[in-house]
Enzyme design. Structure first.
Site, PDB file in Angstrom:
ATOM      1  N   HIS A  88       9.827 -22.621 -38.400  1.00 10.36           N
ATOM      2  CA  HIS A  88       9.883 -21.950 -37.172  1.00 10.36           C
ATOM      3  C   HIS A  88       9.183 -21.842 -36.113  1.00 10.36           C
ATOM      4  O   HIS A  88       9.697 -22.086 -35.366  1.00 10.36           O
ATOM      5  CB  HIS A  88      11.168 -21.113 -37.235  1.00 10.36           C
ATOM      6  N   ASP A 134      11.078 -22.047 -44.874  1.00  7.84           N
ATOM      7  CA  ASP A 134      10.337 -21.949 -43.862  1.00  7.84           C
ATOM      8  C   ASP A 134       8.824 -22.474 -43.942  1.00  7.84           C
ATOM      9  O   ASP A 134       7.981 -21.523 -44.219  1.00  7.84           O
ATOM     10  CB  ASP A 134      10.747 -19.800 -43.248  1.00  7.84           C
ATOM     11  N   GLN A 223       5.492 -10.960 -35.321  1.00  7.86           N
ATOM     12  CA  GLN A 223       5.847 -11.426 -34.808  1.00  7.86           C
ATOM     13  C   GLN A 223       4.200 -12.000 -34.164  1.00  7.86           C
ATOM     14  O   GLN A 223       3.974 -11.358 -33.796  1.00  7.86           O
ATOM     15  CB  GLN A 223       6.582 -10.875 -33.362  1.00  7.86           C
ATOM     16  N   GLY A 224       4.086 -13.582 -33.816  1.00 10.17           N
ATOM     17  CA  GLY A 224       3.418 -14.194 -33.841  1.00 10.17           C
ATOM     18  C   GLY A 224       2.227 -14.428 -34.385  1.00 10.17           C
ATOM     19  O   GLY A 224       0.663 -15.000 -34.528  1.00 10.17           O
ATOM     20  N   ASP A 225       2.789 -14.072 -36.237  1.00  7.96           N
ATOM     21  CA  ASP A 225       1.526 -14.106 -37.091  1.00  7.96           C
ATOM     22  C   ASP A 225       2.173 -15.093 -38.079  1.00  7.96           C
ATOM     23  O   ASP A 225       2.336 -15.492 -38.558  1.00  7.96           O
ATOM     24  CB  ASP A 225       1.475 -13.331 -38.164  1.00  7.96           C
ATOM     25  N   SER A 226       3.624 -15.549 -37.809  1.00  6.87           N
ATOM     26  CA  SER A 226       4.027 -16.333 -38.816  1.00  6.87           C
ATOM     27  C   SER A 226       3.424 -17.895 -38.646  1.00  6.87           C
ATOM     28  O   SER A 226       2.468 -18.378 -37.766  1.00  6.87           O
ATOM     29  CB  SER A 226       6.181 -17.207 -37.808  1.00  6.87           C
TER      30      SER A 226
HETATM   31  N1  ARG Z   1       8.960 -14.201 -36.976  1.00  5.17           N
HETATM   32  C1  ARG Z   1       7.786 -13.663 -36.842  1.00  5.17           C
HETATM   33  C2  ARG Z   1       6.770 -14.780 -36.437  1.00  5.17           C
HETATM   34  O1  ARG Z   1       7.276 -15.642 -35.907  1.00  5.17           O
HETATM   35  C3  ARG Z   1       7.034 -13.389 -38.181  1.00  5.17           C
HETATM   36  C4  ARG Z   1       7.652 -11.999 -38.364  1.00  5.17           C
HETATM   37  C5  ARG Z   1       6.962 -11.276 -39.259  1.00  5.17           C
HETATM   38  N2  ARG Z   1       7.080  -9.872 -39.739  1.00  5.17           N
HETATM   39  C6  ARG Z   1       6.928  -9.560 -40.862  1.00  5.17           C
HETATM   40  N3  ARG Z   1       7.613  -7.875 -40.381  1.00  5.17           N
HETATM   41  N4  ARG Z   1       6.371  -9.398 -41.407  1.00  5.17           N
HETATM   42  O2  ARG Z   1       6.026 -14.247 -35.598  1.00  5.17           O
END
Ligand code: ARG
Length: 275
Positions: A88, A134, A223-226
């Site tokens: 993603h 993913d 979010q942002g760590d993905s």
């Molecule tokens: N989808 C998020 C991103 O794009 C990462 C989410 C991780 N969330 C979590 N609760 N571990 O950065």
């Protein structure tokens, strides 16, 4: 109104209805679960409950930016010419606008290197983070002069045992609404059992995902760590994928189970040798 204008108007009205019906659902699930925090979204929390981390301990930790230098995802060096990230993340921005920043612990410096992307492989089965697969590999233009992570494979089964202490790395905020960190952070989270993760997420697929976190929450990626690494020692066992909020009790972080994709990652990160 002449009859010939009626059908286009109806089509427009229909399109508006569809948009009205679909957009709130899409936005709701994206902000809750799977949207990388793009350049425009500054309000979302990122690594939660962590500490400052050193690139000398984790030289394979890198981040992705758009062409304006805005960090939107993490990634991890897997060879001298490739990084693994979340599918993603790879889909969020055109390859021609994506940059890989390596060797830079503090975003405010110009340490390390910034490389363009020459090739993108996205798992062909990927549709949505909550459905798994993913994973992506970006081939960079040039060389990454930093130690890669070891990609977990079938021989690393014990690293996925419930309770294994794993470290997740990323750049971003400390807490919901907290100040943005410009530096790399890390937090240790235990691997969660498949049954507990299935309870938390009904789409959990133990073949392609792994969960990590504490029953009471408090420590998590966000979010942002993905796209960033979940490691045990220097072995990459997961890639940050999604979660319901961040660090919530009963809602561990969900990671791509790297060992399920070790062959693809190896093949895609070989570089240009023999095509
Ligand atoms: N989808 C998020 C991103 O794009 C990462 C989410 C991780 N969330 C979590 N609760 N571990 O950065």
């Amino acid at each position: 109104m002449p009859a010939k204008y009626r059908r286009p108007l109806l089509l427009v009205a229909g399109a508006l209805l569809v948009t009205a019906a679909v957009v709130p659902i899409a936005v709701g699930s994206a902000s809750a679960q799977d949207e990388p925090s793009g350049p425009a979204s500054g309000a979302q929390p990122r690594i939660v409950g962590g500490d400052e981390a050193s690139l000398s301990d984790h030289p394979y930790a890198v981040y992705l930016t758009d062409s304006g230098g805005n960090q939107y995802c993490g990634a991890v060096i897997v060879s001298s010419s490739a990084v693994a990230t979340a599918a993603h993340c790879a889909k969020a921005i055109a390859a021609s606008d994506t940059r890989v920043v390596a060797g830079r612990q503090d975003k405010r410096t110009d340490d390390g290197i910034v490389l363009a992307v020459s090739k993108v492989w996205i798992d062909p089965d990927f549709t949505d983070p909550t459905k798994g697969d993913d994973i992506a590999v970006l081939t960079v233009r040039g060389q990454l002069p930093y130690r890669p992570a070891k990609v977990a494979d079938a021989s690393d089964r014990s690293s996925y045992d419930t309770g294994t202490q794993a470290t997740v790395l990323g750049w971003g905020r400390l807490s919901d609404g907290g100040a943005r960190s410009d530096t790399l952070r890390s937090v240790v989270v235990p691997v969660v059992s498949d049954s507990a993760c299935k309870t938390a997420y009904d789409t959990y697929d133990p073949a392609s995902m792994v969960c990590a976190g504490y029953p009471d929450g408090g420590k998590d990626a966000c979010q942002g760590d993905s796209g960033g690494p979940l490691v045990v020692g220097d072995t990459l066992i997961g890639v940050v994928s999604f979660g319901d909020g961040c660090a919530k009790a009963g809602k561990p972080g969900v990671y791509t189970r790297v060992s399920a994709f070790s062959d693809d990652i190896a093949q895609q990160s070989q570089g240009r040798i023999l095509g």
